[in-house]
Design a protein around this motif. Sequence first.
Motif, PDB file in Angstrom:
ATOM      1  N   GLN A  17       0.815  -1.216   0.000  1.00 60.16           N
ATOM      2  CA  GLN A  17       0.000   0.000   0.000  1.00 60.16           C
ATOM      3  C   GLN A  17       0.854   1.273   0.000  1.00 60.16           C
ATOM      4  N   THR A  32      -4.654   1.830 -15.637  1.00 61.38           N
ATOM      5  CA  THR A  32      -5.147   0.620 -14.980  1.00 61.38           C
ATOM      6  C   THR A  32      -3.992  -0.144 -14.351  1.00 61.38           C
ATOM      7  N   LYS A  33      -4.221  -0.643 -13.150  1.00 60.99           N
ATOM      8  CA  LYS A  33      -3.285  -1.584 -12.534  1.00 60.99           C
ATOM      9  C   LYS A  33      -3.647  -2.970 -13.046  1.00 60.99           C
ATOM     10  N   THR A  83      -4.843  -6.199 -10.787  1.00 58.73           N
ATOM     11  CA  THR A  83      -6.144  -6.155 -10.113  1.00 58.73           C
ATOM     12  C   THR A  83      -7.259  -5.619 -10.999  1.00 58.73           C
ATOM     13  N   GLU A 133      -7.920  -2.651 -11.412  1.00 54.61           N
ATOM     14  CA  GLU A 133      -8.404  -1.395 -10.842  1.00 54.61           C
ATOM     15  C   GLU A 133      -8.013  -0.257 -11.772  1.00 54.61           C
ATOM     16  N   THR A 167      -2.613   8.883  -4.848  1.00 53.66           N
ATOM     17  CA  THR A 167      -3.322   7.767  -4.216  1.00 53.66           C
ATOM     18  C   THR A 167      -2.810   7.442  -2.817  1.00 53.66           C
ATOM     19  N   LYS A 223      -5.945  11.398  -1.409  1.00 50.34           N
ATOM     20  CA  LYS A 223      -6.414  10.790  -2.648  1.00 50.34           C
ATOM     21  C   LYS A 223      -7.200  11.836  -3.430  1.00 50.34           C
ATOM     22  N   VAL A 255     -10.857   3.476  -8.871  1.00 49.40           N
ATOM     23  CA  VAL A 255     -10.307   3.051  -7.578  1.00 49.40           C
ATOM     24  C   VAL A 255      -8.918   3.668  -7.420  1.00 49.40           C
ATOM     25  N   PHE A 306      -5.913   2.968  -6.590  1.00 48.54           N
ATOM     26  CA  PHE A 306      -5.035   1.828  -6.317  1.00 48.54           C
ATOM     27  C   PHE A 306      -3.666   2.300  -5.854  1.00 48.54           C
ATOM     28  N   GLN A 307      -2.949   1.380  -5.201  1.00 48.99           N
ATOM     29  CA  GLN A 307      -1.622   1.681  -4.675  1.00 48.99           C
ATOM     30  C   GLN A 307      -0.636   0.598  -5.094  1.00 48.99           C
ATOM     31  N   THR A 356       1.707  -2.428  -4.470  1.00 45.65           N
ATOM     32  CA  THR A 356       1.787  -3.527  -3.519  1.00 45.65           C
ATOM     33  C   THR A 356       3.124  -4.242  -3.669  1.00 45.65           C
ATOM     34  N   ASN A 399       4.226  -4.868 -10.117  1.00 44.38           N
ATOM     35  CA  ASN A 399       3.046  -4.063 -10.392  1.00 44.38           C
ATOM     36  C   ASN A 399       3.136  -3.545 -11.822  1.00 44.38           C
TER      37      ASN A 399
END
Length: 201
Positions: free
Chosen positions: A96, A115-116, A119, A121, A139, A144, A166, A168-169, A171, A175
């Motif tokens: 995160q 887009t990630k 996921t 997202e 984010t 945010k 979303v 997103f972050q 991880t 990624n």
Amino acid sequence: KGLLGTLTVFEEDHERQIEYYVESISTTATPNVRLTTISLICPDPYFYDPYETTRWILDLQSSLEFPHAFVAEGEEFSSINEELIGEINNTSADNQVGLTIMLTAIGAVTNPSITKIQTQEKLEVTKTLAYGDSIIFTTTIGSKNVYFVSGGVTEEINHLLTDDSVFFQLTRGVNNFGVDADSGKSYLRAKISCRYKYLRA
């Protein structure tokens, strides 16, 4: 008391930083020694890398190397990197990690998004960009937001986010991020930045 600052910790081959404010300062003294204790409060408990990690997607790449001899018939100075997916491999930091994502237009772009991949997202705004305009997504937890930058003026446009967006972050692990738009995708330049965070120095 109340002063803000940054504590930097150097250990072996790495450097970490954490922001603080001074809670209190107390001093005790003996005839030969004066001891001072400074209590620091860190509202954000994480340590961070001192420098940003940055990844570009769909960016201009220079074709020049220096030293360089220019030729009379002309030559290509740069070319567009057509890579549509960028990768950040988070091998050591915490989960995160907040991102700063900047989408910049070098032509007309309608409804840009990023887009990630892992996921699916997505962050998307219903906005048409002209040459030089940028969309900035932040984010980080507690920050945010979406901003529109045009002609040196920055405007918050959270209300233009699509309903399925979303924040997103980053991880732990690989990624991947992809950019898109309803039209003008080839005119987008994307920059993704973050500062890795850690539970300890």
